[in-house]
Write a protein that holds these residues in place. Sequence first.
Motif, PDB file in Angstrom:
ATOM      1  N   GLU A  93       0.852  -1.183   0.000  1.00  0.00           N
ATOM      2  CA  GLU A  93       0.000   0.000   0.000  1.00  0.00           C
ATOM      3  C   GLU A  93       0.889   1.235   0.000  1.00  0.00           C
ATOM      4  N   HIS A  94       0.438   2.282  -0.677  1.00  0.00           N
ATOM      5  CA  HIS A  94       1.177   3.537  -0.745  1.00  0.00           C
ATOM      6  C   HIS A  94       0.339   4.640  -0.120  1.00  0.00           C
ATOM      7  N   THR A  95       0.995   5.512   0.638  1.00  0.00           N
ATOM      8  CA  THR A  95       0.314   6.698   1.142  1.00  0.00           C
ATOM      9  C   THR A  95       1.056   7.930   0.644  1.00  0.00           C
ATOM     10  N   CYS A  96       0.348   9.038   0.549  1.00  0.00           N
ATOM     11  CA  CYS A  96       0.928  10.244  -0.049  1.00  0.00           C
ATOM     12  C   CYS A  96       1.972  10.903   0.827  1.00  0.00           C
ATOM     13  N   CYS A  97       1.895  10.682   2.144  1.00  0.00           N
ATOM     14  CA  CYS A  97       2.820  11.340   3.059  1.00  0.00           C
ATOM     15  C   CYS A  97       2.911  10.544   4.359  1.00  0.00           C
ATOM     16  N   ALA A  98       3.816  10.969   5.242  1.00  0.00           N
ATOM     17  CA  ALA A  98       4.007  10.266   6.503  1.00  0.00           C
ATOM     18  C   ALA A  98       2.787  10.377   7.407  1.00  0.00           C
ATOM     19  N   HIS A  99       2.090  11.492   7.327  1.00  0.00           N
ATOM     20  CA  HIS A  99       0.851  11.676   8.102  1.00  0.00           C
ATOM     21  C   HIS A  99      -0.113  10.520   7.824  1.00  0.00           C
ATOM     22  N   CYS A 100      -0.392  10.298   6.556  1.00  0.00           N
ATOM     23  CA  CYS A 100      -1.320   9.229   6.178  1.00  0.00           C
ATOM     24  C   CYS A 100      -0.713   7.849   6.414  1.00  0.00           C
ATOM     25  N   GLY A 101       0.605   7.734   6.225  1.00  0.00           N
ATOM     26  CA  GLY A 101       1.265   6.459   6.450  1.00  0.00           C
ATOM     27  C   GLY A 101       1.142   5.991   7.885  1.00  0.00           C
ATOM     28  N   LEU A 102       1.319   6.907   8.822  1.00  0.00           N
ATOM     29  CA  LEU A 102       1.215   6.563  10.240  1.00  0.00           C
ATOM     30  C   LEU A 102      -0.212   6.177  10.615  1.00  0.00           C
ATOM     31  N   LEU A 103      -1.182   6.926  10.104  1.00  0.00           N
ATOM     32  CA  LEU A 103      -2.578   6.624  10.423  1.00  0.00           C
ATOM     33  C   LEU A 103      -3.029   5.314   9.781  1.00  0.00           C
ATOM     34  N   CYS A 144      -0.719  16.485   3.881  1.00  0.00           N
ATOM     35  CA  CYS A 144      -1.840  16.431   4.816  1.00  0.00           C
ATOM     36  C   CYS A 144      -1.411  16.968   6.173  1.00  0.00           C
ATOM     37  N   GLN A 145      -2.376  17.496   6.901  1.00  0.00           N
ATOM     38  CA  GLN A 145      -2.104  18.116   8.194  1.00  0.00           C
ATOM     39  C   GLN A 145      -2.551  17.245   9.351  1.00  0.00           C
ATOM     40  N   PRO A 146      -1.821  17.238  10.462  1.00  0.00           N
ATOM     41  CA  PRO A 146      -0.574  17.969  10.687  1.00  0.00           C
ATOM     42  C   PRO A 146       0.575  17.377   9.878  1.00  0.00           C
ATOM     43  N   GLN A 147       1.429  18.239   9.390  1.00  0.00           N
ATOM     44  CA  GLN A 147       2.526  17.830   8.524  1.00  0.00           C
ATOM     45  C   GLN A 147       3.585  17.045   9.293  1.00  0.00           C
ATOM     46  N   VAL A 148       4.070  15.977   8.668  1.00  0.00           N
ATOM     47  CA  VAL A 148       5.092  15.123   9.284  1.00  0.00           C
ATOM     48  C   VAL A 148       6.283  15.010   8.335  1.00  0.00           C
ATOM     49  N   ILE A 149       7.483  15.280   8.839  1.00  0.00           N
ATOM     50  CA  ILE A 149       8.706  15.180   8.045  1.00  0.00           C
ATOM     51  C   ILE A 149       9.617  14.145   8.693  1.00  0.00           C
ATOM     52  N   ILE A 150      10.224  13.292   7.857  1.00  0.00           N
ATOM     53  CA  ILE A 150      10.969  12.129   8.349  1.00  0.00           C
ATOM     54  C   ILE A 150      12.478  12.303   8.188  1.00  0.00           C
TER      55      ILE A 150
END
Length: 204
Positions: A93-103, A144-150
């Motif tokens: 599965e792919h998510t657009c950002c870390a925010h969505c990946g974590l959820l 997506c918010q809140p923004q997450v940077i890795i």
Amino acid sequence: MLPRERQQQILLWVEEEGALRVSEISKRLAVSTATIYSDIKPLVKQQLILKSLNGIFYIPKKTHASSYVCSYCNKQSNTRLSVQLIKLNQRIEHTCCAHCGLLRYQQIEKEVSQIICYDFLKDTMISARIATYVINSDIHLNTCQPQVIIFDSMKKAKQFQSGFGGSIHNFEEAIQVMLEEKNGDRCCQPQIKRRELYAKHIQT
């Protein structure tokens, strides 16, 4: 068996099985764990596999983000910021950002064998479970918010935080922050940039 032959065999096994312990590879090839670590080092460097504390994981080949839609918010995924969840059944599965990946990970945790992301500065693959996260920094990436940077290390995260702010968290803490923000209805809300907020302030 020559090192190159062992490496080819290791790649075949990890592609078929998704993940392998170094001790298991050592038994199968009848060589020491030190030899296996030596064999997998160039494979990790070439980003053909991902190394964890006790083993290795298969890394899907990097492809264009336009082929994928985020499995959490349905936006088009972005290769540089996307997160990949490799499931026990080998589906990805792919998510657009870390925010969505974590959820999304929190939703299907028991189905996931590995979660992979990219270091913000070097764009190299790392395991999300050992990454460091900066949440709600002042830099705007249209995620997506809140923004997450890795980041792949605490040191880099702190250096980034000193210039752009935000709070620093490990994997488990970052998931908890996402859940709290989600319950507060901030999840996946479009970001309003500072200049837009400033413009609104002037008008009032």
